[in-house]
Design a protein around this motif. Structure first.
Motif, short mmCIF file in Angstrom:
data_model
loop_
_atom_site.label_atom_id
_atom_site.label_comp_id
_atom_site.label_asym_id
_atom_site.label_seq_id
_atom_site.Cartn_x
_atom_site.Cartn_y
_atom_site.Cartn_z
N UNK A 1 0.45 -1.07 -0.27
CA UNK A 1 0.04 -0.63 0.20
C UNK A 1 0.58 1.48 -0.40
N UNK A 2 1.84 1.01 0.42
CA UNK A 2 2.96 2.72 0.68
C UNK A 2 3.65 2.62 -1.06
N UNK A 3 4.13 4.25 -1.42
CA UNK A 3 4.14 4.63 -2.67
C UNK A 3 5.69 3.76 -2.80
N UNK A 4 6.07 3.60 -4.20
CA UNK A 4 7.11 2.86 -4.49
C UNK A 4 9.19 3.55 -3.71
N UNK A 5 7.83 4.81 -3.62
CA UNK A 5 9.73 6.00 -2.92
C UNK A 5 9.50 5.86 -1.49
N UNK A 6 8.40 5.48 -0.62
CA UNK A 6 8.79 5.57 0.56
C UNK A 6 9.13 4.38 0.47
N UNK A 7 8.71 2.98 0.36
CA UNK A 7 9.61 1.41 0.52
C UNK A 7 10.99 1.50 0.02
N UNK A 8 11.22 2.50 -0.89
CA UNK A 8 12.80 2.62 -0.93
C UNK A 8 13.51 2.64 0.17
N UNK A 9 13.13 4.08 0.18
CA UNK A 9 14.04 5.24 1.43
C UNK A 9 13.93 3.67 2.70
N UNK A 10 12.82 3.42 3.31
CA UNK A 10 12.65 2.63 4.16
C UNK A 10 13.41 1.35 4.29
N UNK A 11 14.07 1.38 3.40
CA UNK A 11 15.01 -0.14 3.17
C UNK A 11 16.17 0.01 2.69
N UNK A 12 16.72 1.55 2.30
CA UNK A 12 17.65 2.09 2.58
C UNK A 12 18.30 2.54 3.78
N UNK A 13 17.23 2.74 4.04
CA UNK A 13 18.03 3.26 5.68
C UNK A 13 18.21 2.50 6.43
N UNK A 14 17.73 1.18 6.20
CA UNK A 14 17.45 -0.13 7.29
C UNK A 14 18.70 -0.23 7.02
N UNK A 15 19.44 -0.32 6.10
CA UNK A 15 20.48 -0.99 5.71
C UNK A 15 21.95 -0.54 6.30
N UNK A 16 21.64 1.24 6.37
CA UNK A 16 22.53 1.75 7.07
C UNK A 16 23.41 0.75 8.33
N UNK A 17 24.55 1.70 8.30
CA UNK A 17 25.69 0.29 9.61
C UNK A 17 24.66 1.49 10.52
N UNK A 18 23.92 2.26 11.22
CA UNK A 18 24.41 3.10 12.55
C UNK A 18 22.67 1.82 12.55
N UNK A 19 21.89 1.25 11.47
CA UNK A 19 20.39 0.17 12.30
C UNK A 19 21.38 -1.02 12.01
N UNK A 20 21.94 -1.33 11.06
CA UNK A 20 22.10 -3.13 10.75
C UNK A 20 23.33 -3.31 10.39
#
Length: 326
Positions: free
Chosen positions: A287-306
């Motif tokens: 249901x989320x716009x593609x841009x939101x999904x992409x930004x979330x997934x990119x943020x989740x991969x950052x070293x301060x998160x994962x």
């Protein structure tokens, strides 16, 4: 418990409002980009949350992390409770399905053999209460423990106690991952601290400031929709409150991880359920716009998160166990 450009939700809920983000208009804070209209996104219902939470537990070391604390620190804490009384009073606030409660009860039994334990539970989710009761019914080693459940939120329980005018005292109170959804955190802590008997202990388990959740919240909390009334708090915020209240405490830090690899596999059902839990949104990927999904997934991969381990993406779910003196 919708993102703009990235909106994050809590891993746990004390209440389960059925908020609907239909026709919610959201604006990106960092530039003058166009408004996003998200017509079909809605938050998880209580039943949907239970399913998403199970997926989280199945792929995280949350309970193993708590088990480490139980093994290394809790026996010494439990040994000092009760002050020689024949009955030790315990209160669980936001106890969920009871697995962690019963582990702590058994540690208390080992520390005080033969002593009666009066265990009260405050939990608003009816499914969790039912699961907790079933655990108790199946347990053969709880003969000296009495149980009473209050299907209430912590604030409803507090109001009920104040209306009765009777203030029962407890030797041990625990609040595990539930302070995110109370209206007034400082007031809630102050009230339950006042429920402690002499030599009692209040245990607060909350996400650590070293967790990936903390990093995401610090960066993106300003993007949250106004319909979200929760608090994005970590252990430092709780420590600040305790300092202001003049209450003694000690913090124990324990590492925990959450394998979120499937979140990045298109069409993966487990990954979709994880994203629902992460965002508090039903069918976020659908249901989320593609841009939101992409930004979330990119943020989740950052070293301060994962971090990456053996080809898997492990989200930091580090916990702080805060032990508060009476």
């Amino acid at each position: 418990m919708a993102f703009c450009p990235l909106m994050l939700y809590f891993p746990y809920r004390n209440r389960f409002p059925s908020m609907n983000f239909e026709a919610e208009i959201l604006t990106a804070p960092h530039d003058n980009s166009e408004l996003y209209v998200i017509p079909s996104m809605r938050s998880l219902t209580a039943e949907e949350y239970v399913e998403a939470f199970k997926s989280f537990l199945d792929h995280s070391t949350e309970h193993q992390c708590m088990d480490e604390f139980n093994k290394k620190e809790l026996p010494n804490i439990m040994a000092g409770l009760g002050n020689g009384k024949s009955t030790i009073n315990v209160l669980g606030v936001g106890s969920g399905t009871g697995e962690q409660d019963l582990k702590m009860i058994r540690i208390l039994q080992a520390a005080h053999p033969g002593v009666l334990i009066d265990n009260e539970i405050v939990e608003p989710n009816p499914q969790h209460v039912a699961a907790y009761k079933e655990l108790v019914n199946q347990a053969p080693d709880l003969e000296n423990v009495s149980f009473s459940w209050h299907q209430l939120t912590s604030s409803e329980y507090e109001q009920q106690v104040k209306e009765k005018g009777a203030h029962k005292k407890f030797d041990f109170i625990h609040m595990i991952q539930m302070l995110y959804r109370v209206e007034d955190i400082a007031s809630t802590i102050k009230f339950f601290h006042s429920c402690l008997d002499h030599h009692g202990k209040l245990l607060i388990i909350i996400l650590s400031d070293s967790s990936g959740w903390a990093s995401l919240w610090k960066k993106y909390r300003h993007c949250l929709p106004s319909t979200d009334s929760g608090h994005y708090i970590t252990s430092n915020s709780i420590a600040d409150i305790l300092k202001r209240l003049g209450i003694e405490y000690h913090i124990y830090e324990f590492p925990s991880g959450w394998d979120i690899t499937e979140c990045f596999i298109d069409g993966d059902l487990v990954g979709g359920c994880m994203m629902d839990f992460l965002t508090g949104t039903k069918n976020f990927l659908g249901t989320a716009p593609p841009g939101l999904r992409r930004q979330l997934q990119e943020a989740l991969c950052q070293p301060e998160c994962s971090c990456k381990k053996d080809g898997r993406i492990i989200f930091s779910n580090n916990l702080s166990m805060i032990v508060v003196d009476s």
